[in-house]
Design a protein around this motif. Structure first.
Motif, PDB file in Angstrom:
ATOM      1  N   GLN A 167      12.735  46.193  48.264  1.00  0.00           N
ATOM      2  CA  GLN A 167      12.292  47.484  47.370  1.00  0.00           C
ATOM      3  C   GLN A 167      11.139  47.805  48.284  1.00  0.00           C
ATOM      4  OE1 GLN A 167      11.650  45.948  43.478  1.00  0.00           O
ATOM      5  NE2 GLN A 167      13.666  47.279  42.843  1.00  0.00           N
ATOM      6  N   GLU A 168      10.106  46.921  48.500  1.00  0.00           N
ATOM      7  CA  GLU A 168       8.743  47.322  49.485  1.00  0.00           C
ATOM      8  C   GLU A 168       9.015  47.705  50.777  1.00  0.00           C
ATOM      9  OE1 GLU A 168       5.481  47.134  48.199  1.00  0.00           O
ATOM     10  OE2 GLU A 168       6.460  46.794  46.125  1.00  0.00           O
ATOM     11  N   VAL A 169       9.824  47.388  51.596  1.00  0.00           N
ATOM     12  CA  VAL A 169      10.133  47.501  52.942  1.00  0.00           C
ATOM     13  C   VAL A 169      11.221  48.699  53.499  1.00  0.00           C
ATOM     14  CG1 VAL A 169       8.882  45.361  53.344  1.00  0.00           C
ATOM     15  CG2 VAL A 169      11.326  45.481  53.584  1.00  0.00           C
ATOM     16  N   GLY A 170      12.056  48.798  52.536  1.00  0.00           N
ATOM     17  CA  GLY A 170      13.388  49.424  52.984  1.00  0.00           C
ATOM     18  C   GLY A 170      14.332  48.774  53.659  1.00  0.00           C
ATOM     19  N   ASP A 171      15.618  49.137  53.495  1.00  0.00           N
ATOM     20  CA  ASP A 171      16.618  48.491  54.041  1.00  0.00           C
ATOM     21  C   ASP A 171      16.675  48.254  55.445  1.00  0.00           C
ATOM     22  OD1 ASP A 171      17.704  48.524  51.444  1.00  0.00           O
ATOM     23  OD2 ASP A 171      19.748  49.520  52.130  1.00  0.00           O
ATOM     24  N   PRO A 172      16.302  48.993  56.377  1.00  0.00           N
ATOM     25  CA  PRO A 172      16.243  48.822  57.851  1.00  0.00           C
ATOM     26  C   PRO A 172      15.408  47.541  58.100  1.00  0.00           C
ATOM     27  CG  PRO A 172      16.379  51.002  57.636  1.00  0.00           C
ATOM     28  CD  PRO A 172      16.117  50.668  56.257  1.00  0.00           C
ATOM     29  N   ALA A 173      14.261  47.391  57.552  1.00  0.00           N
ATOM     30  CA  ALA A 173      13.220  46.386  57.882  1.00  0.00           C
ATOM     31  C   ALA A 173      13.655  45.064  57.176  1.00  0.00           C
ATOM     32  CB  ALA A 173      11.845  46.775  57.288  1.00  0.00           C
ATOM     33  N   PHE A 174      14.428  45.263  55.796  1.00  0.00           N
ATOM     34  CA  PHE A 174      14.906  43.883  55.310  1.00  0.00           C
ATOM     35  C   PHE A 174      15.894  43.322  55.750  1.00  0.00           C
ATOM     36  CE2 PHE A 174      17.551  42.027  51.858  1.00  0.00           C
ATOM     37  CZ  PHE A 174      16.791  41.314  51.497  1.00  0.00           C
ATOM     38  N   PHE A 175      16.867  43.923  56.142  1.00  0.00           N
ATOM     39  CA  PHE A 175      17.983  43.401  56.820  1.00  0.00           C
ATOM     40  C   PHE A 175      17.791  42.803  58.271  1.00  0.00           C
ATOM     41  CE2 PHE A 175      20.301  45.763  53.608  1.00  0.00           C
ATOM     42  CZ  PHE A 175      21.081  44.739  52.999  1.00  0.00           C
ATOM     43  N   GLY A 176      16.725  43.688  58.999  1.00  0.00           N
ATOM     44  CA  GLY A 176      16.075  43.136  60.202  1.00  0.00           C
ATOM     45  C   GLY A 176      15.599  41.515  60.071  1.00  0.00           C
ATOM     46  N   LEU A 177      14.725  41.720  58.845  1.00  0.00           N
ATOM     47  CA  LEU A 177      13.934  40.411  58.503  1.00  0.00           C
ATOM     48  C   LEU A 177      15.054  39.215  58.070  1.00  0.00           C
ATOM     49  CD1 LEU A 177      11.749  38.728  57.204  1.00  0.00           C
ATOM     50  CD2 LEU A 177      12.285  39.630  55.097  1.00  0.00           C
ATOM     51  N   LEU A 178      16.290  39.536  57.529  1.00  0.00           N
ATOM     52  CA  LEU A 178      17.305  38.546  57.333  1.00  0.00           C
ATOM     53  C   LEU A 178      17.788  37.825  58.402  1.00  0.00           C
ATOM     54  CD1 LEU A 178      19.213  39.821  53.970  1.00  0.00           C
ATOM     55  CD2 LEU A 178      17.275  38.244  54.164  1.00  0.00           C
ATOM     56  N   ARG A 179      18.128  38.870  59.499  1.00  0.00           N
ATOM     57  CA  ARG A 179      18.846  38.548  60.713  1.00  0.00           C
ATOM     58  C   ARG A 179      17.586  37.642  61.691  1.00  0.00           C
ATOM     59  NH1 ARG A 179      21.187  43.503  59.814  1.00  0.00           N
ATOM     60  NH2 ARG A 179      19.499  44.538  61.103  1.00  0.00           N
ATOM     61  N   GLY A 180      16.523  38.128  61.558  1.00  0.00           N
ATOM     62  CA  GLY A 180      15.429  37.571  62.467  1.00  0.00           C
ATOM     63  C   GLY A 180      15.038  36.350  61.791  1.00  0.00           C
ATOM     64  N   TRP A 181      14.993  35.984  60.384  1.00  0.00           N
ATOM     65  CA  TRP A 181      14.778  34.715  60.123  1.00  0.00           C
ATOM     66  C   TRP A 181      15.806  33.723  60.383  1.00  0.00           C
ATOM     67  CZ3 TRP A 181      11.046  31.854  58.101  1.00  0.00           C
ATOM     68  CH2 TRP A 181      10.992  30.760  57.412  1.00  0.00           C
ATOM     69  N   ALA A 182      17.187  34.148  60.156  1.00  0.00           N
ATOM     70  CA  ALA A 182      18.041  33.269  60.645  1.00  0.00           C
ATOM     71  C   ALA A 182      18.240  32.839  62.163  1.00  0.00           C
ATOM     72  CB  ALA A 182      19.595  33.739  60.184  1.00  0.00           C
ATOM     73  N   ALA A 183      17.747  34.080  62.863  1.00  0.00           N
ATOM     74  CA  ALA A 183      18.062  33.686  64.685  1.00  0.00           C
ATOM     75  C   ALA A 183      16.802  32.852  65.136  1.00  0.00           C
ATOM     76  CB  ALA A 183      17.970  35.108  65.212  1.00  0.00           C
ATOM     77  N   ASP A 184      15.643  33.058  64.273  1.00  0.00           N
ATOM     78  CA  ASP A 184      14.357  32.653  65.121  1.00  0.00           C
ATOM     79  C   ASP A 184      14.213  31.136  64.449  1.00  0.00           C
ATOM     80  OD1 ASP A 184      14.030  34.870  66.334  1.00  0.00           O
ATOM     81  OD2 ASP A 184      12.250  35.583  64.862  1.00  0.00           O
ATOM     82  N   HIS A 185      14.941  30.825  63.361  1.00  0.00           N
ATOM     83  CA  HIS A 185      14.668  29.541  63.024  1.00  0.00           C
ATOM     84  C   HIS A 185      16.101  28.661  62.781  1.00  0.00           C
ATOM     85  CE1 HIS A 185      11.315  31.791  61.065  1.00  0.00           C
ATOM     86  NE2 HIS A 185      10.540  30.399  61.328  1.00  0.00           N
ATOM     87  N   GLN A 237       5.958  38.985  56.450  1.00  0.00           N
ATOM     88  CA  GLN A 237       5.011  39.983  56.677  1.00  0.00           C
ATOM     89  C   GLN A 237       4.795  40.202  57.976  1.00  0.00           C
ATOM     90  OE1 GLN A 237       2.017  39.403  52.806  1.00  0.00           O
ATOM     91  NE2 GLN A 237       1.044  39.077  54.891  1.00  0.00           N
ATOM     92  N   ARG A 238       4.667  39.493  58.977  1.00  0.00           N
ATOM     93  CA  ARG A 238       4.661  39.731  60.458  1.00  0.00           C
ATOM     94  C   ARG A 238       5.641  40.637  60.844  1.00  0.00           C
ATOM     95  NH1 ARG A 238       4.415  34.988  61.693  1.00  0.00           N
ATOM     96  NH2 ARG A 238       6.650  34.851  62.680  1.00  0.00           N
ATOM     97  N   ARG A 239       7.382  40.257  60.409  1.00  0.00           N
ATOM     98  CA  ARG A 239       8.447  40.823  60.761  1.00  0.00           C
ATOM     99  C   ARG A 239       8.426  42.231  60.361  1.00  0.00           C
ATOM    100  NH1 ARG A 239      12.946  39.531  64.361  1.00  0.00           N
ATOM    101  NH2 ARG A 239      14.250  41.708  63.880  1.00  0.00           N
ATOM    102  N   THR A 240       8.152  42.506  59.094  1.00  0.00           N
ATOM    103  CA  THR A 240       8.231  43.781  58.655  1.00  0.00           C
ATOM    104  C   THR A 240       7.168  44.855  58.697  1.00  0.00           C
ATOM    105  OG1 THR A 240       7.252  43.163  56.289  1.00  0.00           O
ATOM    106  CG2 THR A 240       9.643  42.811  56.750  1.00  0.00           C
ATOM    107  N   GLY A 241       5.849  44.090  58.990  1.00  0.00           N
ATOM    108  CA  GLY A 241       4.859  44.846  59.057  1.00  0.00           C
ATOM    109  C   GLY A 241       4.112  45.485  57.771  1.00  0.00           C
ATOM    110  N   HIS A 242       4.530  44.790  56.780  1.00  0.00           N
ATOM    111  CA  HIS A 242       4.151  45.234  55.413  1.00  0.00           C
ATOM    112  C   HIS A 242       3.083  44.000  54.645  1.00  0.00           C
ATOM    113  CE1 HIS A 242       6.604  48.850  54.322  1.00  0.00           C
ATOM    114  NE2 HIS A 242       7.123  48.552  55.282  1.00  0.00           N
ATOM    115  N   ASP A 243       2.227  44.385  53.903  1.00  0.00           N
ATOM    116  CA  ASP A 243       1.373  43.583  52.930  1.00  0.00           C
ATOM    117  C   ASP A 243       2.235  43.212  51.819  1.00  0.00           C
ATOM    118  OD1 ASP A 243      -0.212  42.046  51.588  1.00  0.00           O
ATOM    119  OD2 ASP A 243      -1.899  43.431  51.486  1.00  0.00           O
ATOM    120  N   LEU A 244       2.832  41.918  51.799  1.00  0.00           N
ATOM    121  CA  LEU A 244       3.621  41.513  50.674  1.00  0.00           C
ATOM    122  C   LEU A 244       2.907  40.850  49.597  1.00  0.00           C
ATOM    123  CD1 LEU A 244       6.907  41.067  52.772  1.00  0.00           C
ATOM    124  CD2 LEU A 244       6.506  42.907  51.160  1.00  0.00           C
TER     125      LEU A 244
END
Length: 480
Positions: free
Chosen positions: A423-441, A456-463
């Motif tokens: 809700q806070e970051v929107g779909d493009p940033a959110f799904f980028g976060l899921l894929r990035g988290w799985a890839a980078d770890h 916070q770093r990946r989406t650029g949002h203060d959460l």
């Protein structure tokens, strides 16, 4: 793990008094045995996990387990050898392995007999020579007996579960110590070779890929399984039964291996038929499937009170439905490939797998994630039958004790944390976060603190407000 429906000691040969005195002296002094160049010290007997402080061991990291098991369901006896290849992280005069029950027959370190003793679930090994920091060492343990289940703080059973005409080994959180010695904490991942010998007519299934199946002496069949990707020990499994085995591939080419108890075959057909599609959908949503194969193990109903995301082949107790298959396969990314650093981070497994169910539903003609989120806030069971549960009893990042790490807040409020990020970051940033988290770890371990900083770093949002209210807040959250 699917939310469950319902939430020994072996003695050594008696030593003569002088030998006992010498052994105690060795344990107290822990002096080096290889001359003046090495001065080892004992490795820790636990990793001080917030909920299971005695789980795991310090001073070394396991690189590979080679387990050779022989089991006959007729008598329930396990005969086994474990060869553990590890790297010393300090000079070691002794080190510990976790093992519950079962009798240890012998221990060798680097090809030489080692002294050992048992205290509860701790097997303490004292090599003939101290191990140097950085040394890769090989420990061989011959052991056996009639394995018994390990009982969790919440009352559920894990470990080696015998029943009917077979057995299954499941390990979350610490049950793997019930069937093989090891460093049983998710922070120490290793590769595995698991060989299982069973009477003719039985199938033996484990993680990874089947390297060979061959008939051996005395009417036995030997199955050799190989897991080349790192695996936390709680995700290791062995299942023995008269399974119906089917093989195939997903549309993208991932090999599929399903082993189903004959009585559950008809009930499992529809859900397991969706497995290839689910794997490829997960690849689209979360990034490349992290393992070389996928599959399922379906045990007879009532074998367990839960399902478990054992790596590459989740274990189901009775025929699963589509939602359950989706949940356990989502764990292959979240929990299996990206594993928790401690059991306090359980929501990173279960919140993510639960939210994957919500995503699948909204993309396949079911309830949207937003509507499900709203239903939990309103307690609307017409949308989700779990919505009136105690999902806000505690913050998902801080279960009040080990008996609560599989309670509702870890699953459902954990999923709601993810939806709040969306809700806070929107779909493009959110799904980028899921894929990035799985890839980078990928194939690693991560903590809640790792995730909040990464998000916070990946989406650029203060959460911060999401973390304060939904992840760590003690009060029941309200609609944003």
């Amino acid at each position: 793990m699917e939310h469950p429906a319902l939430p020994g000691r072996t003695g050594l040969t008696r030593l003569a008094a002088p030998a006992v005195a010498a052994l105690l002296s060795l344990a107290v002094l822990a002096t080096g045995c290889t001359g003046a160049t090495v001065q080892g010290r004992p490795g820790a007997s636990g990793l001080r996990d917030p909920y299971f402080p005695r789980a795991g061991n310090g001073g070394y990291q396991v690189e590979h387990y080679d387990l050779d098991l022989a089991y006959d369901p007729a008598d329930g006896l396990l005969h086994a050898t474990a060869v553990i290849t590890a790297r010393a992280e300090q000079g070691l005069s002794s080190f510990n392995l976790d093992l519950s029950g079962l009798k240890v027959e012998s221990v060798d370190v680097q090809g030489t007999g080692a002294r050992y003793n048992r205290t509860g679930n701790e097997l303490t090994v004292r090599p003939a020579k101290d191990l140097k920091k950085g040394e890769v060492f090989r420990t061989e343990i011959d052991y056996g007996g009639r394995p018994k289940p390990v009982v969790d703080p919440d009352g559920s059973k894990e470990g080696w579960i015998a029943g009917g005409d077979g057995a299954v080994a499941v390990g979350e959180p610490v049950g793997s110590m019930g069937w093989f010695p090891g460093n049983h904490h998710p922070s120490d991942k290793a590769t595995y070779d698991i060989t299982v010998t069973v009477p003719h007519g039985y199938e033996a299934v484990s993680n990874g890929e089947l390297r060979s199946r061959k008939e051996v002496a005395d009417g036995q069949t030997e199955f050799a399984w190989h897991s080349p990707e790192p695996m936390a020990s709680y995700l290791a499994t062995v299942a023995i039964g008269r399974f119906k085995v089917t093989t195939g591939r997903t549309p993208s080419g991932v090999p599929v291996y399903d082993a189903v108890a004959p009585g559950e075959a008809a009930g499992s057909e529809a859900a397991l038929g969706r497995l290839p599609q689910i794997v490829d959908w997960g690849t689209e949503k979360f990034g490349p499937y992290p393992f070389g194969s996928v599959g399922s193990i379906v045990m007879p109903a009532q074998t367990l009170t839960y399902a478990l995301e054992t790596q590459t082949k989740p274990v189901y107790s009775g025929a699963p439905d589509e939602e359950l298959v989706l949940h356990e396969l989502a764990h292959q990314w979240f929990g299996d490939s990206v594993s928790p650093k401690s059991w306090k981070d359980m929501w990173l497994n279960e919140g993510f797998a639960t939210y994957a169910e919500w995503l699948w539903s909204e993309e396949h003609g079911g309830v949207s994630a937003q509507r499900r989120f709203d239903a939990f806030l309103a307690g609307d069971t017409s949308v989700d039958p779990h919505a009136d549960g105690d999902w806000a009893a505690f913050p998902p990042a801080s279960p009040p004790g080990p008996e609560h790490i599989s309670d509702d807040p870890v699953y459902y409020r954990g999923a709601m944390v993810l939806h709040r990020i969306r809700q806070e970051v929107g779909d493009p940033a959110f799904f980028g976060l899921l894929r990035g988290w799985a890839a980078d770890h990928r194939h690693g371990n991560a903590s809640t603190a790792d995730f909040t900083a990464y998000a916070q770093r990946r989406t650029g949002h203060d959460l911060k407000k999401v973390w304060d209210v939904w992840l760590y807040g003690e009060d029941r959250p309200t609609a944003p």
